[in-house]
Design a protein around this motif. Structure first.
Motif, PDB file in Angstrom:
ATOM      1  N   GLU A 165       0.838  -1.203   0.000  1.00 28.75           N
ATOM      2  CA  GLU A 165       0.000   0.000   0.000  1.00 28.75           C
ATOM      3  C   GLU A 165       0.878   1.260   0.000  1.00 28.75           C
ATOM      4  N   ARG A 166       1.863   1.294   0.887  1.00 33.11           N
ATOM      5  CA  ARG A 166       2.725   2.484   0.980  1.00 33.11           C
ATOM      6  C   ARG A 166       3.576   2.649  -0.276  1.00 33.11           C
ATOM      7  N   PHE A 167       4.028   1.512  -0.795  1.00 31.88           N
ATOM      8  CA  PHE A 167       4.903   1.523  -1.967  1.00 31.88           C
ATOM      9  C   PHE A 167       4.145   2.027  -3.197  1.00 31.88           C
ATOM     10  N   ARG A 175      11.208   8.219   2.048  1.00 36.10           N
ATOM     11  CA  ARG A 175      11.940   7.424   3.031  1.00 36.10           C
ATOM     12  C   ARG A 175      11.396   6.014   3.032  1.00 36.10           C
ATOM     13  N   PRO A 176      12.233   5.049   3.431  1.00 40.28           N
ATOM     14  CA  PRO A 176      11.757   3.655   3.391  1.00 40.28           C
ATOM     15  C   PRO A 176      10.716   3.364   4.461  1.00 40.28           C
ATOM     16  N   VAL A 197       9.947   7.659  13.291  1.00 43.89           N
ATOM     17  CA  VAL A 197       8.944   6.716  13.795  1.00 43.89           C
ATOM     18  C   VAL A 197       7.753   6.544  12.834  1.00 43.89           C
ATOM     19  N   PRO A 198       7.253   7.600  12.179  1.00 43.48           N
ATOM     20  CA  PRO A 198       6.140   7.381  11.235  1.00 43.48           C
ATOM     21  C   PRO A 198       6.492   6.440  10.079  1.00 43.48           C
ATOM     22  N   GLN A 199       7.783   6.190   9.864  1.00 43.11           N
ATOM     23  CA  GLN A 199       8.199   5.282   8.782  1.00 43.11           C
ATOM     24  C   GLN A 199       8.091   3.817   9.186  1.00 43.11           C
ATOM     25  N   HIS A 374      19.174   4.975  -1.243  1.00 45.45           N
ATOM     26  CA  HIS A 374      17.713   5.035  -1.156  1.00 45.45           C
ATOM     27  C   HIS A 374      17.142   3.624  -1.120  1.00 45.45           C
ATOM     28  N   TYR A 375      16.266   3.387  -0.164  1.00 47.61           N
ATOM     29  CA  TYR A 375      15.597   2.090  -0.099  1.00 47.61           C
ATOM     30  C   TYR A 375      14.105   2.290   0.072  1.00 47.61           C
ATOM     31  N   ASP A 376      13.333   1.274  -0.382  1.00 46.98           N
ATOM     32  CA  ASP A 376      11.882   1.307  -0.179  1.00 46.98           C
ATOM     33  C   ASP A 376      11.481   0.608   1.111  1.00 46.98           C
TER      34      ASP A 376
END
Ligand code: SF4
Length: 461
Positions: A165-167, A175-176, A197-199, A374-376
């Protein structure tokens, strides 16, 4: 015999309710706790204090342990050669629950425990099966026994869907998304990088998910009032003791999701103190309703395992087909602590990273924050090598066994009939009969949490 020297044991006060206990009288000031926490975990919880003959080890900067930013990874415990550091002993609470006729005791066994418990009881890796732990727990008097690999599969259903969903919404472009199943890591991000923290995934850890399911779905199915269900988890971990005690996980309907957490060491102590010979143990099946688990759930105990399990199911969710279960070995641990890979899923490429050990994690986050990488999706485990090297595991002075134990989990995965979390029939039944679907309202209520709802002690840096 007259000794010319007087014994002068140190007695520093200590909060006995904290999951990590230090007995200053035993400390020989070898400073290994300072070293591991400083050099490997980058948290500097311990330090020398005093001078000359009064030099001693204590919590750094004059803090009390409960005021510090200790992650509770327990690496200082597994590197202490004299037992001056240990976990809080919670075995008595379990004996009491077993003796209480009103209580129905329900236990879960984490994946990494099966790789280490036999080391304390003289069993070889082949002999020390998880079925024998189930047998031992029943012989101790526990009523129902399950494998946390079941709720690891459940975690994948929730976290895998949340990631997709986020992706697809593009949220991971900035941010990942970080995994949330390691409470040592949660304490670390909360104290060191609160802005990230929201990540975090909102999924509870498999331990907490299982506790919630035991006190709702399972309690209903056996017709027992949730108040009379006593949940015990056997973990390779000290941070899980802290996690289970949190007010956040105190539910109106049934008290804490998990009532008591025992480490692998406490489990083997209970087996010994009940005089159960390891040679008498037989493979015993897990109990009904949440019996099934897959190889994907089993590898949760090793660094890279959560990511690999999530990728196996994400691939299925996106393409409608199962990948080769061995297709994502690129995220496996090769001893360096950090691993990254680009994974093709349908038309998209997922940039994945896996890290274990908090010093490695700090370095990786710095690179992410500086925009160098950069990472997912990033999996973090606080203990080097993942839970197989956890702070609650059996201690071997001077030996690191995380790698070997991790290989054991990969072996078990290879030989499992099911290797995809989304094929776990008992998990699918749980959704069909109770939770509807992953990320449903009910799933959110029981299986997810709000990481913003609590604070670590504030540090003045
Ligand atoms: Fe606990 Fe595993 Fe995290 Fe270590 S890596 S703190 S054992 S959950």
């Amino acid at each position: 015999l007259e000794l010319p020297f007087q014994e002068r044991l140190e007695r520093q006060p200590w909060n006995k309710d904290f999951p990590l206990i230090r007995d200053s009288a035993k400390c020989i000031k070898c400073m290994r706790c300072i070293q591991i926490c400083d050099k490997v975990q980058s948290l500097n919880i311990w330090d020398l204090e005093g001078t000359g003959a009064r030099s001693t080890v204590n919590v750094s900067r004059g803090r009390k342990i409960e005021q510090s930013d200790c992650s509770l990874c327990g690496q200082c415990i597994t590197h202490c050669p004299v037992g001056a550091l240990r976990e809080r002993d919670d075995t008595e609470k379990v004996w009491e629950a077993i003796a209480d006729k009103k209580k129905v005791t329900v236990a879960q066994i984490a994946p990494a425990v099966r790789t280490a418990w036999g080391e304390a009881l003289g069993l070889s890796r082949e002999e020390a099966t998880v079925g024998k732990i189930a047998d031992a727990l029943h012989k101790l008097g526990v009523d129902y026994v399950f494998d946390t690999s079941f709720s690891a599969d459940l975690t994948i259903m929730e976290e895998g869907n949340e990631f997709l969903e986020r992706f697809t919404k593009g949220e991971t472009k900035v941010r990942p998304m970080f995994t949330s199943c390691c409470p040592g890591w949660i304490r670390f991000i909360k104290s060191q990088y609160p802005h990230l923290v929201p990540q975090l995934s909102t999924a509870k850890s498999p331990q907490q998910m299982f506790g919630a399911v035991m006190k709702t779905y399972f309690a209903e199915s056996i017709g027992v009032d949730p108040e009379n269900i006593f949940t015990v988890s056997i973990m390779p971990c000290v941070a899980k003791k802290g996690e289970s005690n949190m007010e956040l996980f105190y539910e109106e309907y049934a008290g804490h999701d998990t009532d008591v957490v025992l480490t692998t060491r406490e489990l083997t102590r209970m087996i010994r103190s009940a005089h159960i010979p390891a040679s008498s143990l037989e493979d015993r099946e897990f109990d009904r309703l949440m019996k099934e688990y897959t190889g994907a759930g089993v590898i949760f105990g090793v660094t890279g395992g959560v990511m690999e399990a999530a990728l196996r199911s994400a691939y299925y969710l996106v393409t409608g087909k199962n990948p080769d279960p061995n297709a994502f070995q690129a995220v496996r641990n090769d001893g360096k602590g950090v691993k990254s890979a680009e994974i093709q899923i349908g038309d998209a490429v997922v940039k994945a990273a896996v890290v274990s050990g908090l010093g490695n994690t700090r370095r990786l986050i710095s690179q992410i924050e500086r925009g160098e990488v950069h990472y997912d999706f990033v999996e973090v485990m606080a203990c080097p090598g993942g839970c197989v090297g956890g702070g609650g595991q059996i201690i071997h002075d001077g030996e690191e066994l995380a790698y070997e134990r991790g290989q054991n989990l990969y072996f078990l995965d290879r030989n499992m009939p099911l290797r995809f979390s989304h094929e776990n029939q008992d998990v699918l039944k749980l959704y069909a009969d109770y939770m509807e679907r992953p990320l449903s309202h009910k799933a959110h209520m029981l299986l997810h949490t709000d990481h913003n709802a609590w604070e670590m002690p504030k540090q003045d840096r």
